[in-house]
Design an enzyme around this catalytic site. Structure first.
Site, PDB file in Angstrom:
ATOM      1  CE  LYS A 295       3.750   0.024   4.692  1.00 35.11           C
ATOM      2  NZ  LYS A 295       2.547  -0.080   3.890  1.00 35.11           N
TER       3      LYS A 295
ATOM      4  NE  ARG B 156       3.775  -8.047   9.855  1.00 31.70           N
ATOM      5  CZ  ARG B 156       3.076  -7.373   8.957  1.00 31.70           C
ATOM      6  NH1 ARG B 156       2.039  -7.908   8.382  1.00 31.70           N
ATOM      7  NH2 ARG B 156       3.421  -6.154   8.633  1.00 31.70           N
TER       8      ARG B 156
ATOM      9  CD  GLU C  71      -2.743   1.213   2.472  1.00 29.18           C
ATOM     10  OE1 GLU C  71      -2.746   0.285   3.291  1.00 29.18           O
ATOM     11  OE2 GLU C  71      -3.455   2.234   2.560  1.00 29.18           O
TER      12      GLU C  71
END
Ligand code: ATP
Ligand code: MG
Length: 541
Positions: A266, A256, A31
Protein backbone atom coordinates in the site's frame (compact mmCIF):
# COMPACT_ATOMS: atom_id res chain seq x y z
CA UNK A 1 -18.19 -32.89 6.34
CA UNK A 2 -16.76 -31.47 3.12
CA UNK A 3 -13.32 -32.43 1.94
CA UNK A 4 -10.50 -30.04 2.79
CA UNK A 5 -8.82 -28.37 -0.18
CA UNK A 6 -6.10 -26.62 1.82
CA UNK A 7 -4.37 -26.75 5.20
CA UNK A 8 -6.72 -24.22 6.82
CA UNK A 9 -9.75 -26.31 5.91
CA UNK A 10 -7.89 -29.35 7.20
CA UNK A 11 -7.44 -27.65 10.58
CA UNK A 12 -11.10 -26.65 10.68
CA UNK A 13 -12.28 -30.11 9.67
CA UNK A 14 -10.20 -31.65 12.45
CA UNK A 15 -11.62 -29.23 15.00
CA UNK A 16 -15.16 -29.85 13.85
CA UNK A 17 -14.74 -33.61 14.05
CA UNK A 18 -13.30 -33.51 17.58
CA UNK A 19 -15.95 -31.01 18.66
CA UNK A 20 -13.38 -28.31 19.49
CA UNK A 21 -15.51 -25.93 17.47
CA UNK A 22 -19.02 -26.38 16.18
CA UNK A 23 -19.40 -23.33 13.95
CA UNK A 24 -16.97 -21.30 11.88
CA UNK A 25 -16.60 -17.54 11.97
CA UNK A 26 -13.89 -15.53 10.23
CA UNK A 27 -13.33 -11.84 9.52
CA UNK A 28 -11.62 -9.84 6.82
CA UNK A 29 -9.53 -7.27 8.73
CA UNK A 30 -8.25 -4.42 6.53
CA UNK A 31 -6.82 -1.29 8.00
CA UNK A 32 -8.65 1.65 6.35
CA UNK A 33 -5.41 3.37 5.35
CA UNK A 34 -5.50 2.72 1.62
CA UNK A 35 -7.24 0.85 -1.17
CA UNK A 36 -7.47 -2.91 -1.38
CA UNK A 37 -5.22 -4.68 -3.86
CA UNK A 38 -5.09 -8.11 -5.46
CA UNK A 39 -3.35 -9.54 -2.38
CA UNK A 40 -6.39 -8.60 -0.33
CA UNK A 41 -8.54 -10.44 -2.88
CA UNK A 42 -6.78 -13.62 -1.82
CA UNK A 43 -7.46 -12.93 1.85
CA UNK A 44 -11.09 -12.08 1.00
CA UNK A 45 -11.51 -15.32 -0.93
CA UNK A 46 -10.09 -17.34 1.97
CA UNK A 47 -12.13 -15.64 4.70
CA UNK A 48 -15.41 -15.51 2.78
CA UNK A 49 -14.65 -18.93 1.34
CA UNK A 50 -14.71 -20.42 4.86
CA UNK A 51 -18.04 -18.76 5.51
CA UNK A 52 -19.51 -20.37 2.40
CA UNK A 53 -17.88 -23.73 2.86
CA UNK A 54 -18.89 -24.18 6.50
CA UNK A 55 -22.13 -22.25 6.36
CA UNK A 56 -20.54 -19.90 8.86
CA UNK A 57 -20.11 -16.17 9.27
CA UNK A 58 -17.64 -13.57 8.13
CA UNK A 59 -17.52 -9.96 9.26
CA UNK A 60 -15.88 -7.03 7.61
CA UNK A 61 -13.68 -5.84 10.46
CA UNK A 62 -12.03 -2.45 10.02
CA UNK A 63 -8.85 -2.55 11.99
CA UNK A 64 -8.61 1.12 12.85
CA UNK A 65 -6.23 1.45 15.78
CA UNK A 66 -3.87 3.84 13.95
CA UNK A 67 -5.69 7.19 14.04
CA UNK A 68 -3.14 9.12 12.01
CA UNK A 69 -3.50 7.14 8.78
CA UNK A 70 -7.14 6.12 8.64
CA UNK A 71 -9.97 7.74 6.75
CA UNK A 72 -13.64 7.27 5.97
CA UNK A 73 -12.80 7.52 2.24
CA UNK A 74 -10.88 4.26 2.53
CA UNK A 75 -13.67 2.54 4.46
CA UNK A 76 -16.12 3.36 1.66
CA UNK A 77 -13.68 2.19 -1.02
CA UNK A 78 -13.09 -1.08 0.84
CA UNK A 79 -16.82 -1.77 1.07
CA UNK A 80 -17.30 -1.07 -2.62
CA UNK A 81 -14.46 -3.39 -3.62
CA UNK A 82 -15.79 -6.25 -1.50
CA UNK A 83 -19.27 -5.80 -2.95
CA UNK A 84 -17.78 -5.84 -6.43
CA UNK A 85 -16.24 -9.25 -5.71
CA UNK A 86 -19.69 -10.40 -4.66
CA UNK A 87 -18.97 -11.15 -1.01
CA UNK A 88 -21.53 -10.42 1.68
CA UNK A 89 -20.35 -9.71 5.19
CA UNK A 90 -22.54 -10.57 8.15
CA UNK A 91 -21.66 -7.41 10.07
CA UNK A 92 -19.38 -4.45 9.68
CA UNK A 93 -17.31 -4.02 12.82
CA UNK A 94 -14.59 -1.57 13.76
CA UNK A 95 -11.76 -1.91 16.25
CA UNK A 96 -12.78 1.59 17.36
CA UNK A 97 -16.21 0.21 18.38
CA UNK A 98 -14.42 -1.93 20.94
CA UNK A 99 -12.24 0.75 22.51
CA UNK A 100 -14.21 0.60 25.78
CA UNK A 101 -13.90 -3.18 25.93
CA UNK A 102 -10.22 -3.11 25.07
CA UNK A 103 -9.65 -0.54 27.78
CA UNK A 104 -11.55 -2.68 30.31
CA UNK A 105 -9.46 -5.72 29.39
CA UNK A 106 -6.29 -3.66 29.86
CA UNK A 107 -7.43 -2.80 33.40
CA UNK A 108 -8.10 -6.48 33.91
CA UNK A 109 -4.53 -7.33 32.93
CA UNK A 110 -3.34 -4.75 35.48
CA UNK A 111 -5.53 -6.25 38.19
CA UNK A 112 -4.22 -9.70 37.38
CA UNK A 113 -0.73 -8.33 37.91
CA UNK A 114 0.06 -8.87 34.23
CA UNK A 115 0.54 -5.26 33.12
CA UNK A 116 2.44 -2.20 34.32
CA UNK A 117 2.75 1.44 33.44
CA UNK A 118 6.23 2.14 32.16
CA UNK A 119 7.80 5.61 32.14
CA UNK A 120 10.50 4.77 29.64
CA UNK A 121 10.40 6.56 26.29
CA UNK A 122 9.80 4.52 23.12
CA UNK A 123 13.52 4.91 22.34
CA UNK A 124 14.58 3.58 25.74
CA UNK A 125 12.20 0.67 25.42
CA UNK A 126 13.57 -0.32 22.07
CA UNK A 127 17.15 0.12 23.31
CA UNK A 128 16.50 -2.25 26.20
CA UNK A 129 14.67 -4.86 24.17
CA UNK A 130 17.81 -6.88 23.49
CA UNK A 131 18.61 -8.72 20.27
CA UNK A 132 18.01 -12.13 18.78
CA UNK A 133 21.00 -13.47 20.69
CA UNK A 134 20.80 -11.29 23.80
CA UNK A 135 18.04 -11.04 26.40
CA UNK A 136 16.43 -7.66 27.03
CA UNK A 137 16.59 -5.65 30.27
CA UNK A 138 13.62 -5.44 32.57
CA UNK A 139 12.04 -2.04 33.00
CA UNK A 140 12.70 -0.38 36.36
CA UNK A 141 8.91 0.26 36.55
CA UNK A 142 8.03 -3.39 36.22
CA UNK A 143 7.30 -3.93 39.89
CA UNK A 144 4.83 -1.14 40.51
CA UNK A 145 1.87 -2.24 42.60
CA UNK A 146 -1.50 -3.03 41.06
CA UNK A 147 -2.99 0.08 42.74
CA UNK A 148 -0.28 2.35 41.44
CA UNK A 149 -0.57 0.91 37.90
CA UNK A 150 -4.33 1.30 37.91
CA UNK A 151 -4.10 4.89 39.11
CA UNK A 152 -1.43 5.79 36.53
CA UNK A 153 -3.26 4.04 33.67
CA UNK A 154 -6.48 5.91 34.48
CA UNK A 155 -4.54 9.16 34.57
CA UNK A 156 -3.04 8.29 31.19
CA UNK A 157 -6.57 7.84 29.87
CA UNK A 158 -7.67 11.10 31.48
CA UNK A 159 -5.00 13.07 29.68
CA UNK A 160 -2.65 13.81 32.57
CA UNK A 161 0.54 12.85 30.73
CA UNK A 162 2.25 13.98 27.56
CA UNK A 163 2.33 11.83 24.42
CA UNK A 164 5.00 9.18 24.64
CA UNK A 165 5.84 9.90 28.28
CA UNK A 166 4.24 6.70 29.59
CA UNK A 167 2.83 3.51 28.18
CA UNK A 168 1.19 0.32 29.37
CA UNK A 169 3.19 -2.90 28.94
CA UNK A 170 2.43 -6.49 29.71
CA UNK A 171 4.81 -8.54 31.85
CA UNK A 172 5.85 -11.61 29.97
CA UNK A 173 9.53 -12.44 29.64
CA UNK A 174 12.40 -10.12 28.75
CA UNK A 175 14.52 -13.17 27.96
CA UNK A 176 12.05 -14.77 25.56
CA UNK A 177 13.64 -15.85 22.29
CA UNK A 178 10.61 -14.21 20.65
CA UNK A 179 11.16 -10.47 20.86
CA UNK A 180 7.41 -9.84 20.59
CA UNK A 181 7.10 -11.45 24.04
CA UNK A 182 9.58 -9.13 25.75
CA UNK A 183 7.10 -7.07 27.77
CA UNK A 184 5.39 -5.58 24.70
CA UNK A 185 3.63 -2.22 24.84
CA UNK A 186 -0.16 -2.58 24.67
CA UNK A 187 -1.26 1.06 25.09
CA UNK A 188 0.39 4.33 24.10
CA UNK A 189 -0.50 7.96 24.72
CA UNK A 190 -1.32 9.69 21.46
CA UNK A 191 -3.28 12.91 21.10
CA UNK A 192 -4.60 12.32 17.64
CA UNK A 193 -8.07 12.79 16.25
CA UNK A 194 -9.66 9.51 15.24
CA UNK A 195 -11.90 9.56 12.17
CA UNK A 196 -14.63 7.69 14.09
CA UNK A 197 -13.92 7.95 17.81
CA UNK A 198 -13.23 11.67 17.52
CA UNK A 199 -11.23 13.10 20.44
CA UNK A 200 -12.64 10.78 23.06
CA UNK A 201 -9.34 8.97 23.55
CA UNK A 202 -5.81 10.13 24.04
CA UNK A 203 -4.56 6.59 24.54
CA UNK A 204 -4.74 3.94 21.82
CA UNK A 205 -4.26 0.17 22.06
CA UNK A 206 -1.59 -1.57 19.99
CA UNK A 207 -2.57 -4.03 17.29
CA UNK A 208 -1.29 -7.10 19.15
CA UNK A 209 -3.53 -6.41 22.13
CA UNK A 210 -6.57 -5.07 20.27
CA UNK A 211 -6.76 -7.79 17.66
CA UNK A 212 -7.34 -10.88 19.84
CA UNK A 213 -9.87 -8.92 21.90
CA UNK A 214 -11.80 -7.74 18.84
CA UNK A 215 -11.76 -11.27 17.42
CA UNK A 216 -13.11 -12.64 20.69
CA UNK A 217 -15.78 -9.96 21.09
CA UNK A 218 -17.10 -10.73 17.60
CA UNK A 219 -17.15 -14.47 18.12
CA UNK A 220 -14.40 -15.15 15.60
CA UNK A 221 -13.30 -18.79 15.71
CA UNK A 222 -10.49 -18.60 13.15
CA UNK A 223 -8.42 -15.46 12.79
CA UNK A 224 -6.75 -15.93 9.43
CA UNK A 225 -3.82 -13.65 8.64
CA UNK A 226 -0.60 -13.55 6.66
CA UNK A 227 2.69 -15.15 7.56
CA UNK A 228 4.38 -12.08 9.00
CA UNK A 229 2.10 -12.46 12.02
CA UNK A 230 3.37 -15.94 12.84
CA UNK A 231 5.80 -14.52 15.43
CA UNK A 232 2.93 -12.60 16.97
CA UNK A 233 0.82 -15.70 17.56
CA UNK A 234 2.33 -16.47 21.00
CA UNK A 235 1.27 -12.99 22.10
CA UNK A 236 -2.18 -13.44 20.53
CA UNK A 237 -2.54 -16.63 22.54
CA UNK A 238 -1.10 -15.07 25.70
CA UNK A 239 -3.76 -12.34 25.62
CA UNK A 240 -6.54 -14.89 25.13
CA UNK A 241 -5.28 -17.15 27.90
CA UNK A 242 -4.62 -14.44 30.51
CA UNK A 243 -8.02 -12.87 29.88
CA UNK A 244 -9.72 -16.27 30.04
CA UNK A 245 -11.29 -16.17 26.58
CA UNK A 246 -13.51 -19.18 26.10
CA UNK A 247 -13.75 -20.23 23.35
CA UNK A 248 -10.42 -18.72 22.41
CA UNK A 249 -10.09 -17.73 18.74
CA UNK A 250 -7.29 -19.46 16.86
CA UNK A 251 -4.88 -17.55 14.67
CA UNK A 252 -3.82 -19.29 11.44
CA UNK A 253 -1.26 -17.83 9.06
CA UNK A 254 -1.00 -18.29 5.30
CA UNK A 255 1.44 -17.01 2.66
CA UNK A 256 0.94 -13.57 1.15
CA UNK A 257 0.20 -13.38 -2.53
CA UNK A 258 2.97 -11.83 -4.59
CA UNK A 259 2.65 -11.48 -8.33
CA UNK A 260 5.55 -10.82 -10.71
CA UNK A 261 5.57 -7.34 -12.27
CA UNK A 262 3.08 -6.00 -9.72
CA UNK A 263 3.75 -3.76 -6.74
CA UNK A 264 1.67 -4.89 -3.82
CA UNK A 265 2.51 -2.70 -0.86
CA UNK A 266 0.00 0.00 0.00
CA UNK A 267 2.81 2.34 0.90
CA UNK A 268 4.37 2.06 -2.54
CA UNK A 269 1.05 2.21 -4.38
CA UNK A 270 0.33 5.40 -2.49
CA UNK A 271 3.62 6.84 -3.68
CA UNK A 272 2.74 6.06 -7.32
CA UNK A 273 -0.55 7.93 -6.91
CA UNK A 274 1.03 10.87 -5.10
CA UNK A 275 3.93 11.41 -7.48
CA UNK A 276 1.67 11.18 -10.53
CA UNK A 277 3.21 8.00 -11.98
CA UNK A 278 -0.36 6.76 -12.43
CA UNK A 279 -3.70 8.53 -12.83
CA UNK A 280 -5.00 7.58 -9.39
CA UNK A 281 -5.84 4.54 -7.29
CA UNK A 282 -8.13 3.34 -10.08
CA UNK A 283 -5.63 3.67 -12.92
CA UNK A 284 -6.06 0.55 -15.09
CA UNK A 285 -2.42 -0.40 -14.51
CA UNK A 286 -2.82 -0.44 -10.73
CA UNK A 287 -3.10 -3.81 -8.93
CA UNK A 288 -5.75 -2.29 -6.68
CA UNK A 289 -9.22 -3.81 -6.86
CA UNK A 290 -10.55 -0.47 -8.06
CA UNK A 291 -7.83 -0.41 -10.72
CA UNK A 292 -8.61 -3.96 -11.85
CA UNK A 293 -12.31 -3.11 -12.00
CA UNK A 294 -11.56 -0.02 -14.06
CA UNK A 295 -9.31 -2.14 -16.25
CA UNK A 296 -12.31 -4.35 -16.98
CA UNK A 297 -11.12 -7.47 -15.18
CA UNK A 298 -14.21 -9.52 -14.32
CA UNK A 299 -14.61 -10.23 -10.61
CA UNK A 300 -15.23 -13.89 -11.47
CA UNK A 301 -11.86 -14.16 -13.22
CA UNK A 302 -10.09 -12.71 -10.21
CA UNK A 303 -11.82 -15.13 -7.84
CA UNK A 304 -11.01 -17.98 -10.18
CA UNK A 305 -7.34 -16.94 -10.06
CA UNK A 306 -7.37 -16.89 -6.25
CA UNK A 307 -8.97 -20.32 -6.15
CA UNK A 308 -6.46 -21.80 -8.57
CA UNK A 309 -3.32 -20.49 -6.88
CA UNK A 310 -4.51 -22.08 -3.66
CA UNK A 311 -3.52 -21.43 -0.07
CA UNK A 312 0.04 -22.15 0.98
CA UNK A 313 2.14 -21.85 4.10
CA UNK A 314 5.30 -20.73 2.28
CA UNK A 315 5.73 -17.41 0.51
CA UNK A 316 6.19 -17.49 -3.24
CA UNK A 317 5.64 -15.38 -6.32
CA UNK A 318 2.95 -16.16 -8.87
CA UNK A 319 3.56 -15.37 -12.54
CA UNK A 320 1.43 -12.53 -13.82
CA UNK A 321 0.83 -14.58 -16.97
CA UNK A 322 -1.20 -16.92 -14.81
CA UNK A 323 -3.52 -14.11 -13.75
CA UNK A 324 -3.81 -13.03 -17.39
CA UNK A 325 -4.64 -16.56 -18.47
CA UNK A 326 -7.54 -16.64 -15.99
CA UNK A 327 -8.86 -13.31 -17.28
CA UNK A 328 -8.48 -14.39 -20.90
CA UNK A 329 -10.19 -17.70 -20.26
CA UNK A 330 -13.20 -15.99 -18.74
CA UNK A 331 -13.45 -13.31 -21.42
CA UNK A 332 -13.00 -15.78 -24.24
CA UNK A 333 -16.22 -17.42 -23.12
CA UNK A 334 -18.16 -14.31 -22.17
CA UNK A 335 -16.99 -11.33 -24.24
CA UNK A 336 -18.73 -10.19 -27.40
CA UNK A 337 -16.57 -9.78 -30.45
CA UNK A 338 -16.08 -6.53 -32.34
CA UNK A 339 -13.80 -5.26 -35.07
CA UNK A 340 -11.21 -2.55 -34.60
CA UNK A 341 -7.92 -1.62 -36.17
CA UNK A 342 -5.03 -0.17 -34.19
CA UNK A 343 -3.15 1.20 -37.19
CA UNK A 344 -5.67 1.95 -39.94
CA UNK A 345 -4.58 1.36 -43.55
CA UNK A 346 -7.03 2.50 -46.18
CA UNK A 347 -8.26 -0.11 -48.63
CA UNK A 348 -10.40 0.70 -51.66
CA UNK A 349 -12.24 -2.22 -53.24
CA UNK A 350 -12.33 -1.00 -56.81
CA UNK A 351 -14.91 -3.43 -58.18
CA UNK A 352 -17.44 -3.09 -55.36
CA UNK A 353 -20.34 -0.63 -55.54
CA UNK A 354 -22.89 0.44 -52.95
CA UNK A 355 -23.05 -1.11 -49.50
CA UNK A 356 -24.61 -4.09 -47.75
CA UNK A 357 -25.23 -5.56 -44.34
CA UNK A 358 -23.40 -8.72 -43.39
CA UNK A 359 -23.84 -11.15 -40.51
CA UNK A 360 -21.18 -10.92 -37.83
CA UNK A 361 -20.66 -13.57 -35.14
CA UNK A 362 -21.25 -12.01 -31.75
CA UNK A 363 -19.56 -14.81 -29.86
CA UNK A 364 -18.48 -18.11 -31.40
CA UNK A 365 -18.50 -19.69 -27.91
CA UNK A 366 -22.18 -19.06 -27.45
CA UNK A 367 -23.98 -22.23 -28.43
CA UNK A 368 -26.87 -20.23 -29.94
CA UNK A 369 -24.39 -18.71 -32.43
CA UNK A 370 -25.84 -15.20 -32.22
CA UNK A 371 -25.07 -12.71 -34.98
CA UNK A 372 -25.51 -9.00 -35.54
CA UNK A 373 -25.32 -6.87 -38.67
CA UNK A 374 -22.26 -5.00 -39.82
CA UNK A 375 -22.03 -2.78 -42.87
CA UNK A 376 -19.64 -3.26 -45.74
CA UNK A 377 -18.65 -0.87 -48.51
CA UNK A 378 -15.88 -0.26 -51.01
CA UNK A 379 -13.96 1.86 -48.49
CA UNK A 380 -12.60 -0.01 -45.55
CA UNK A 381 -9.62 0.02 -43.21
CA UNK A 382 -7.47 -2.92 -42.32
CA UNK A 383 -4.63 -2.94 -39.81
CA UNK A 384 -1.33 -1.81 -41.31
CA UNK A 385 0.31 -4.80 -39.63
CA UNK A 386 -1.84 -7.12 -41.77
CA UNK A 387 -0.15 -5.97 -44.96
CA UNK A 388 3.44 -6.49 -45.96
CA UNK A 389 5.43 -5.04 -48.83
CA UNK A 390 8.17 -7.60 -48.42
CA UNK A 391 6.47 -10.56 -46.78
CA UNK A 392 8.44 -13.38 -45.22
CA UNK A 393 7.78 -16.91 -46.52
CA UNK A 394 4.38 -18.36 -45.55
CA UNK A 395 2.92 -14.91 -44.95
CA UNK A 396 -0.84 -15.46 -44.96
CA UNK A 397 -2.03 -11.90 -44.55
CA UNK A 398 -2.26 -9.38 -47.37
CA UNK A 399 0.56 -8.79 -49.87
CA UNK A 400 0.78 -7.50 -53.41
CA UNK A 401 -1.05 -9.94 -55.71
CA UNK A 402 -2.01 -11.98 -52.65
CA UNK A 403 -5.46 -12.81 -51.30
CA UNK A 404 -6.91 -12.68 -47.81
CA UNK A 405 -10.38 -13.16 -46.35
CA UNK A 406 -12.03 -10.21 -44.65
CA UNK A 407 -13.71 -11.60 -41.55
CA UNK A 408 -17.42 -12.32 -42.12
CA UNK A 409 -17.16 -10.71 -45.60
CA UNK A 410 -15.31 -11.45 -48.85
CA UNK A 411 -11.96 -12.54 -50.14
CA UNK A 412 -9.98 -9.64 -51.58
CA UNK A 413 -6.85 -9.43 -53.68
CA UNK A 414 -4.34 -6.61 -53.51
CA UNK A 415 -3.81 -5.22 -57.01
CA UNK A 416 -1.92 -2.00 -56.41
CA UNK A 417 -0.27 0.04 -53.68
CA UNK A 418 -0.30 3.80 -53.39
CA UNK A 419 2.82 4.88 -51.52
CA UNK A 420 3.68 7.56 -48.98
CA UNK A 421 6.75 9.67 -49.67
CA UNK A 422 8.76 7.51 -47.30
CA UNK A 423 7.98 4.38 -49.31
CA UNK A 424 5.43 2.93 -46.90
CA UNK A 425 1.95 1.94 -48.05
CA UNK A 426 -0.61 4.74 -47.95
CA UNK A 427 -3.54 2.97 -49.54
CA UNK A 428 -4.28 -0.38 -51.16
CA UNK A 429 -6.34 -0.83 -54.27
CA UNK A 430 -7.97 -4.24 -54.11
CA UNK A 431 -10.60 -6.23 -55.93
CA UNK A 432 -13.09 -8.58 -54.31
CA UNK A 433 -14.56 -11.90 -55.43
CA UNK A 434 -18.37 -11.50 -55.42
CA UNK A 435 -19.00 -15.25 -54.95
CA UNK A 436 -16.65 -15.56 -51.93
CA UNK A 437 -19.01 -14.24 -49.27
CA UNK A 438 -18.56 -15.89 -45.86
CA UNK A 439 -21.13 -18.60 -45.33
CA UNK A 440 -21.90 -18.98 -49.05
CA UNK A 441 -18.49 -19.11 -50.67
CA UNK A 442 -18.53 -20.81 -54.06
CA UNK A 443 -15.46 -19.04 -55.44
CA UNK A 444 -13.06 -21.94 -55.01
CA UNK A 445 -10.36 -19.44 -54.04
CA UNK A 446 -8.19 -20.45 -51.13
CA UNK A 447 -7.35 -17.62 -48.74
CA UNK A 448 -5.23 -18.89 -45.89
CA UNK A 449 -5.47 -15.76 -43.80
CA UNK A 450 -8.49 -14.06 -42.23
CA UNK A 451 -8.17 -10.46 -41.07
CA UNK A 452 -10.41 -7.95 -39.35
CA UNK A 453 -11.47 -4.66 -40.93
CA UNK A 454 -13.80 -1.74 -40.32
CA UNK A 455 -16.07 0.07 -42.77
CA UNK A 456 -14.60 3.52 -43.47
CA UNK A 457 -18.10 4.88 -43.92
CA UNK A 458 -19.19 4.34 -40.33
CA UNK A 459 -16.02 3.55 -38.35
CA UNK A 460 -15.30 5.81 -35.39
CA UNK A 461 -11.91 7.30 -34.61
CA UNK A 462 -10.74 6.36 -31.15
CA UNK A 463 -7.55 6.28 -29.12
CA UNK A 464 -6.78 2.67 -28.31
CA UNK A 465 -4.59 2.08 -25.28
CA UNK A 466 -2.52 -0.97 -24.54
CA UNK A 467 -0.72 -1.40 -21.25
CA UNK A 468 2.58 -2.74 -20.09
CA UNK A 469 3.40 -3.62 -16.50
CA UNK A 470 4.27 -1.07 -13.87
CA UNK A 471 7.30 -3.12 -12.92
CA UNK A 472 9.90 -4.50 -15.29
CA UNK A 473 10.52 -8.23 -15.53
CA UNK A 474 11.77 -10.65 -12.92
CA UNK A 475 15.35 -10.25 -14.06
CA UNK A 476 15.22 -6.94 -12.20
CA UNK A 477 13.67 -8.42 -9.08
CA UNK A 478 15.57 -7.72 -5.92
CA UNK A 479 16.15 -4.16 -7.08
CA UNK A 480 14.30 -1.33 -5.42
CA UNK A 481 10.83 -0.66 -6.83
CA UNK A 482 11.84 2.74 -8.13
CA UNK A 483 14.58 1.15 -10.25
CA UNK A 484 12.19 -1.47 -11.56
CA UNK A 485 9.55 1.05 -12.69
CA UNK A 486 8.56 0.64 -16.30
CA UNK A 487 8.41 4.16 -17.69
CA UNK A 488 6.64 3.03 -20.87
CA UNK A 489 3.61 1.28 -19.52
CA UNK A 490 1.07 2.90 -21.87
CA UNK A 491 1.03 2.68 -25.68
CA UNK A 492 -1.62 4.64 -27.53
CA UNK A 493 -2.86 4.10 -31.09
CA UNK A 494 -5.04 6.32 -33.26
CA UNK A 495 -7.37 3.49 -34.13
CA UNK A 496 -10.80 2.95 -35.59
CA UNK A 497 -13.67 0.86 -34.25
CA UNK A 498 -17.09 -0.22 -35.38
CA UNK A 499 -19.84 2.12 -34.17
CA UNK A 500 -21.32 -0.78 -32.17
CA UNK A 501 -18.51 -0.54 -29.63
CA UNK A 502 -19.24 3.12 -29.04
CA UNK A 503 -22.85 2.46 -28.10
CA UNK A 504 -21.92 -0.17 -25.50
CA UNK A 505 -21.75 0.33 -21.79
CA UNK A 506 -18.41 1.51 -20.33
CA UNK A 507 -17.79 -1.68 -18.42
CA UNK A 508 -18.64 -4.11 -21.14
CA UNK A 509 -15.70 -6.20 -22.30
CA UNK A 510 -15.15 -6.92 -25.99
CA UNK A 511 -12.73 -9.04 -27.87
CA UNK A 512 -11.34 -6.93 -30.68
CA UNK A 513 -10.75 -9.72 -33.16
CA UNK A 514 -7.11 -10.77 -33.41
CA UNK A 515 -6.09 -7.90 -31.11
CA UNK A 516 -7.11 -8.36 -27.50
CA UNK A 517 -9.81 -7.64 -24.96
CA UNK A 518 -10.88 -4.03 -24.56
CA UNK A 519 -13.49 -1.89 -22.89
CA UNK A 520 -14.60 1.68 -23.33
CA UNK A 521 -13.24 4.00 -20.70
CA UNK A 522 -13.72 7.71 -20.17
CA UNK A 523 -10.59 9.55 -19.14
CA UNK A 524 -9.84 13.27 -18.92
CA UNK A 525 -9.29 13.58 -22.68
CA UNK A 526 -12.47 11.66 -23.56
CA UNK A 527 -13.48 8.15 -24.49
CA UNK A 528 -10.81 5.60 -25.25
CA UNK A 529 -10.71 1.87 -25.93
CA UNK A 530 -8.71 0.52 -23.01
CA UNK A 531 -7.00 -2.86 -23.02
CA UNK A 532 -8.12 -5.43 -20.46
CA UNK A 533 -5.73 -8.17 -21.47
CA UNK A 534 -3.89 -9.07 -24.65
CA UNK A 535 -5.13 -11.93 -26.74
CA UNK A 536 -2.03 -14.04 -26.56
CA UNK A 537 0.35 -14.90 -23.87
CA UNK A 538 3.33 -12.56 -24.09
CA UNK A 539 5.36 -14.85 -21.93
CA UNK A 540 7.28 -18.04 -22.33
CA UNK A 541 5.73 -20.64 -20.11
P1 ATP B 1 -0.04 -3.75 2.95
O1 ATP B 1 1.25 -4.31 3.40
O2 ATP B 1 -0.27 -3.81 1.48
O3 ATP B 1 -0.33 -2.41 3.52
P2 ATP B 1 -1.56 -4.93 5.00
O4 ATP B 1 -1.30 -6.31 5.41
O5 ATP B 1 -1.07 -3.84 5.88
O6 ATP B 1 -1.14 -4.74 3.51
P3 ATP B 1 -4.27 -4.84 5.79
O7 ATP B 1 -5.26 -3.84 5.40
O8 ATP B 1 -3.79 -4.85 7.17
O9 ATP B 1 -3.08 -4.69 4.78
O10 ATP B 1 -4.73 -6.30 5.34
C1 ATP B 1 -5.98 -6.87 5.51
C2 ATP B 1 -5.85 -8.36 5.37
O11 ATP B 1 -5.39 -8.69 4.07
C3 ATP B 1 -4.85 -8.91 6.35
O12 ATP B 1 -5.33 -10.12 6.88
C4 ATP B 1 -3.63 -9.15 5.49
O13 ATP B 1 -2.84 -10.15 6.04
C5 ATP B 1 -4.25 -9.51 4.15
N1 ATP B 1 -3.32 -9.23 3.06
C6 ATP B 1 -2.68 -8.07 2.79
N2 ATP B 1 -1.85 -8.20 1.74
C7 ATP B 1 -1.96 -9.48 1.33
C8 ATP B 1 -1.34 -10.26 0.29
N3 ATP B 1 -0.44 -9.73 -0.53
N4 ATP B 1 -1.70 -11.55 0.17
C9 ATP B 1 -2.62 -12.09 0.98
N5 ATP B 1 -3.23 -11.43 1.98
C10 ATP B 1 -2.91 -10.14 2.17
MG1 MG C 1 -1.67 -3.88 7.96
Amino acid sequence: MTEATNFIEQIINDELSTGKVNAVQTRFPPEPNGYLHIGHAKSLCINFGMKDKYNGKCNLFLDDTNPSKEKEEFVEAIKKDIEWLGFEWDKITYASDYYDDIYAFAEKEIMLGNAFVCDMTPEEISKNRGTLTEAGKESPYRNRTVEENLKLFREMRDGKYADGSKCLRVKIDMASPNINMRDPVIYRILREHHYRAGDKWCIYPMYDFAHPICDYMQGVTHSICTLEFEDHRPLYDWVGITLGFNPKPRQIEFARLNVTNLVMSKRYLKKLVEDGSVDGWDDPRMPTLTGLRNRGVPAEALKDFCARIGVAKANSEVQISYLEACIREYLNIHAERAMAVLKPLKVTITNYEGSEELDFDINPNDENKPTRKITFSKNIYIDADDFSLCPPPKYHRLKIDGVVRLKNAYIIKCDEVIYNEDGTAKELLCSYYPDSKSGSDTSGIKAKGVIQWVNAEDAVDIKIRKYGYLLKDEEYSGQDFSERMNKESVTEFNGKVEPYFMTADENKAFQFLRTGYFKKLTIKSGEIASEIVSLKDNFNK
